[in-house]
Design a protein around this motif. Structure first.
Motif, PDB file in Angstrom:
ATOM      1  N   TYR A   1     -54.536 -64.066  20.276  1.00 42.30           N
ATOM      2  CA  TYR A   1     -54.951 -65.247  19.531  1.00 42.30           C
ATOM      3  C   TYR A   1     -54.378 -66.483  20.211  1.00 42.30           C
ATOM      4  CZ  TYR A   1     -55.981 -68.274  15.562  1.00 42.30           C
ATOM      5  OH  TYR A   1     -56.487 -69.260  14.764  1.00 42.30           O
ATOM      6  N   ARG A   2     -55.215 -67.482  20.388  1.00 44.21           N
ATOM      7  CA  ARG A   2     -54.794 -68.745  20.982  1.00 44.21           C
ATOM      8  C   ARG A   2     -54.954 -69.843  19.944  1.00 44.21           C
ATOM      9  NH1 ARG A   2     -51.427 -68.030  25.086  1.00 44.21           N
ATOM     10  NH2 ARG A   2     -52.343 -66.921  26.851  1.00 44.21           N
ATOM     11  N   LYS A   3     -53.830 -70.284  19.396  1.00 36.63           N
ATOM     12  CA  LYS A   3     -53.832 -71.261  18.305  1.00 36.63           C
ATOM     13  C   LYS A   3     -54.566 -72.541  18.680  1.00 36.63           C
ATOM     14  CE  LYS A   3     -52.691 -73.025  14.342  1.00 36.63           C
ATOM     15  NZ  LYS A   3     -53.630 -72.771  13.252  1.00 36.63           N
ATOM     16  N   ALA A   4     -54.409 -73.007  19.906  1.00 34.36           N
ATOM     17  CA  ALA A   4     -55.083 -74.252  20.312  1.00 34.36           C
ATOM     18  C   ALA A   4     -56.605 -74.135  20.185  1.00 34.36           C
ATOM     19  CB  ALA A   4     -54.702 -74.618  21.748  1.00 34.36           C
ATOM     20  N   LEU A   5     -57.131 -72.925  20.344  1.00 35.81           N
ATOM     21  CA  LEU A   5     -58.576 -72.695  20.228  1.00 35.81           C
ATOM     22  C   LEU A   5     -58.971 -72.167  18.856  1.00 35.81           C
ATOM     23  CD1 LEU A   5     -59.229 -70.967  23.677  1.00 35.81           C
ATOM     24  CD2 LEU A   5     -59.531 -73.380  23.088  1.00 35.81           C
ATOM     25  N   GLU A   6     -57.970 -71.753  18.052  1.00 34.12           N
ATOM     26  CA  GLU A   6     -58.196 -71.135  16.740  1.00 34.12           C
ATOM     27  C   GLU A   6     -59.068 -69.888  16.845  1.00 34.12           C
ATOM     28  OE1 GLU A   6     -56.625 -71.797  14.029  1.00 34.12           O
ATOM     29  OE2 GLU A   6     -55.854 -73.833  14.284  1.00 34.12           O
ATOM     30  N   ARG A   7     -58.803 -69.073  17.865  1.00 29.66           N
ATOM     31  CA  ARG A   7     -59.562 -67.828  18.031  1.00 29.66           C
ATOM     32  C   ARG A   7     -58.849 -66.903  19.005  1.00 29.66           C
ATOM     33  NH1 ARG A   7     -64.430 -68.893  22.351  1.00 29.66           N
ATOM     34  NH2 ARG A   7     -64.204 -66.680  22.615  1.00 29.66           N
ATOM     35  N   SER A   8     -59.247 -65.654  18.982  1.00 33.17           N
ATOM     36  CA  SER A   8     -58.766 -64.686  19.962  1.00 33.17           C
ATOM     37  C   SER A   8     -59.665 -64.744  21.184  1.00 33.17           C
ATOM     38  CB  SER A   8     -58.800 -63.269  19.389  1.00 33.17           C
ATOM     39  OG  SER A   8     -57.828 -63.129  18.390  1.00 33.17           O
ATOM     40  N   ILE A   9     -59.046 -64.616  22.354  1.00 36.85           N
ATOM     41  CA  ILE A   9     -59.813 -64.513  23.594  1.00 36.85           C
ATOM     42  C   ILE A   9     -59.243 -63.384  24.437  1.00 36.85           C
ATOM     43  CG2 ILE A   9     -60.559 -66.924  23.596  1.00 36.85           C
ATOM     44  CD1 ILE A   9     -58.471 -67.504  25.761  1.00 36.85           C
ATOM     45  N   ILE A  10     -60.029 -62.959  25.394  1.00 37.60           N
ATOM     46  CA  ILE A  10     -59.636 -61.885  26.303  1.00 37.60           C
ATOM     47  C   ILE A  10     -59.277 -62.532  27.632  1.00 37.60           C
ATOM     48  CG2 ILE A  10     -60.448 -59.825  27.498  1.00 37.60           C
ATOM     49  CD1 ILE A  10     -62.318 -59.423  24.993  1.00 37.60           C
ATOM     50  N   GLU A  11     -58.102 -62.166  28.162  1.00 38.21           N
ATOM     51  CA  GLU A  11     -57.570 -62.818  29.356  1.00 38.21           C
ATOM     52  C   GLU A  11     -56.920 -61.809  30.288  1.00 38.21           C
ATOM     53  OE1 GLU A  11     -55.010 -66.302  28.360  1.00 38.21           O
ATOM     54  OE2 GLU A  11     -55.304 -65.622  26.302  1.00 38.21           O
TER      55      GLU A  11
ATOM     56  N   LYS B   1     -40.241 -50.306  28.856  1.00 39.08           N
ATOM     57  CA  LYS B   1     -40.763 -51.612  29.261  1.00 39.08           C
ATOM     58  C   LYS B   1     -40.090 -52.758  28.517  1.00 39.08           C
ATOM     59  CE  LYS B   1     -44.698 -52.608  26.267  1.00 39.08           C
ATOM     60  NZ  LYS B   1     -44.643 -54.032  26.076  1.00 39.08           N
ATOM     61  N   ALA B   2     -40.151 -53.929  29.141  1.00 42.31           N
ATOM     62  CA  ALA B   2     -39.654 -55.149  28.509  1.00 42.31           C
ATOM     63  C   ALA B   2     -40.550 -55.483  27.323  1.00 42.31           C
ATOM     64  CB  ALA B   2     -39.653 -56.290  29.516  1.00 42.31           C
ATOM     65  N   ASP B   3     -39.969 -56.055  26.302  1.00 38.60           N
ATOM     66  CA  ASP B   3     -40.728 -56.426  25.110  1.00 38.60           C
ATOM     67  C   ASP B   3     -41.487 -57.728  25.335  1.00 38.60           C
ATOM     68  OD1 ASP B   3     -39.799 -54.240  23.624  1.00 38.60           O
ATOM     69  OD2 ASP B   3     -38.000 -55.331  23.006  1.00 38.60           O
ATOM     70  N   LEU B   4     -42.575 -57.869  24.582  1.00 36.79           N
ATOM     71  CA  LEU B   4     -43.284 -59.139  24.534  1.00 36.79           C
ATOM     72  C   LEU B   4     -42.354 -60.190  23.939  1.00 36.79           C
ATOM     73  CD1 LEU B   4     -46.655 -57.899  23.007  1.00 36.79           C
ATOM     74  CD2 LEU B   4     -46.412 -58.958  25.250  1.00 36.79           C
ATOM     75  N   ASP B   5     -42.663 -61.451  24.190  1.00 37.02           N
ATOM     76  CA  ASP B   5     -41.935 -62.507  23.499  1.00 37.02           C
ATOM     77  C   ASP B   5     -42.139 -62.305  22.002  1.00 37.02           C
ATOM     78  OD1 ASP B   5     -41.221 -63.578  25.949  1.00 37.02           O
ATOM     79  OD2 ASP B   5     -42.863 -65.035  25.966  1.00 37.02           O
ATOM     80  N   GLU B   6     -41.176 -62.733  21.195  1.00 36.59           N
ATOM     81  CA  GLU B   6     -41.228 -62.465  19.755  1.00 36.59           C
ATOM     82  C   GLU B   6     -42.434 -63.093  19.053  1.00 36.59           C
ATOM     83  OE1 GLU B   6     -38.279 -65.911  17.987  1.00 36.59           O
ATOM     84  OE2 GLU B   6     -37.409 -63.970  18.513  1.00 36.59           O
ATOM     85  N   ASP B   7     -43.042 -64.099  19.669  1.00 37.15           N
ATOM     86  CA  ASP B   7     -44.207 -64.741  19.060  1.00 37.15           C
ATOM     87  C   ASP B   7     -45.518 -64.347  19.744  1.00 37.15           C
ATOM     88  OD1 ASP B   7     -43.790 -66.072  21.457  1.00 37.15           O
ATOM     89  OD2 ASP B   7     -43.974 -68.079  20.612  1.00 37.15           O
ATOM     90  N   GLU B   8     -45.499 -63.225  20.484  1.00 41.31           N
ATOM     91  CA  GLU B   8     -46.664 -62.784  21.249  1.00 41.31           C
ATOM     92  C   GLU B   8     -47.199 -61.471  20.687  1.00 41.31           C
ATOM     93  OE1 GLU B   8     -47.310 -63.429  26.026  1.00 41.31           O
ATOM     94  OE2 GLU B   8     -45.461 -62.521  25.375  1.00 41.31           O
ATOM     95  N   PHE B   9     -48.506 -61.415  20.473  1.00 46.33           N
ATOM     96  CA  PHE B   9     -49.166 -60.212  19.973  1.00 46.33           C
ATOM     97  C   PHE B   9     -50.416 -60.004  20.809  1.00 46.33           C
ATOM     98  CE2 PHE B   9     -46.831 -62.288  16.634  1.00 46.33           C
ATOM     99  CZ  PHE B   9     -46.093 -61.253  16.078  1.00 46.33           C
TER     100      PHE B   9
END
Length: 181
Positions: A63-73, A135-143
């Motif tokens: 999810y990308r808050k600036a776009l208010e939607r999920s995108i694939i990257e 593995k290393a964890d994602l940042d705490e605010d990353e899903f």
């Protein structure tokens, strides 16, 4: 003198955040007139095209808050202070996908939004992938969720605007050009 150079005569910082800062520069234009430029300063980033042994691309959906939607990257992340882009690329690949790679190839660097930001992304291709057990964890605010797709499927995602960001579209174009060689 650089072609069309704008000389800064005054710079005023107006915001300093965790990731970016913003300033307003007063400039002298090539014709001698004055103008203002609002500039976002960013530490830079890396993006990685993880390519499996069978030629699929590993993508992340988030999810990308600036776009208010999920995108694939493609996986990506910002440079940490003093960190080499290759180090960032390996770290972000591990954090976002759970993979490491035996082969990491620099492709090129490019500006993301040169009209108002100084961010540069360094693009890499990662091959000979292997799973990282601890593995290393994602940042705490990353899903994120992972997917493996063919180049053709990725191209369709660009057409459907599921892939909506420039770095990933650029990566898909690069892969298509590489395959045509």
């Amino acid at each position: 003198m650089k072609k069309f150079e704008e000389k800064t005569i005054h710079s005023e910082p107006i915001f300093k955040g965790k990731v970016i800062s913003v300033k307003v520069d007063d400039v002298i234009l090539p014709n001698g007139n004055e103008s203002k430029r609002e500039i976002v300063n960013h530490p830079g980033a890396v993006a990685i095209i993880p390519i499996t042994d069978d030629g699929k691309i590993i993508l992340v959906e988030q999810y990308r808050k600036a776009l208010e939607r999920s995108i694939i990257e493609i996986p990506a992340g910002k440079l940490e202070k003093g960190e080499a882009p290759e180090t960032t690329a390996r770290r972000e690949l591990e954090e976002e996908t759970g993979y490491g790679c035996h082969e990491l190839t620099y492709i090129q660097s490019f500006a993301t939004s040169p009209g108002f930001a100084d961010e540069v992304i360094h693009l890499y291709a990662a091959k000979q992938l292997f799973t990282i057990e601890d593995k290393a964890d994602l940042d705490e605010d990353e899903f994120v969720s992972l997917m493996e797709v063919t180049l053709e499927e990725a191209e369709k995602m660009v057409q459907e605007q599921k892939i909506y960001d420039a770095k990933t579209a650029f990566a898909i174009l690069w892969l298509k050009l590489e395959q045509s060689k």
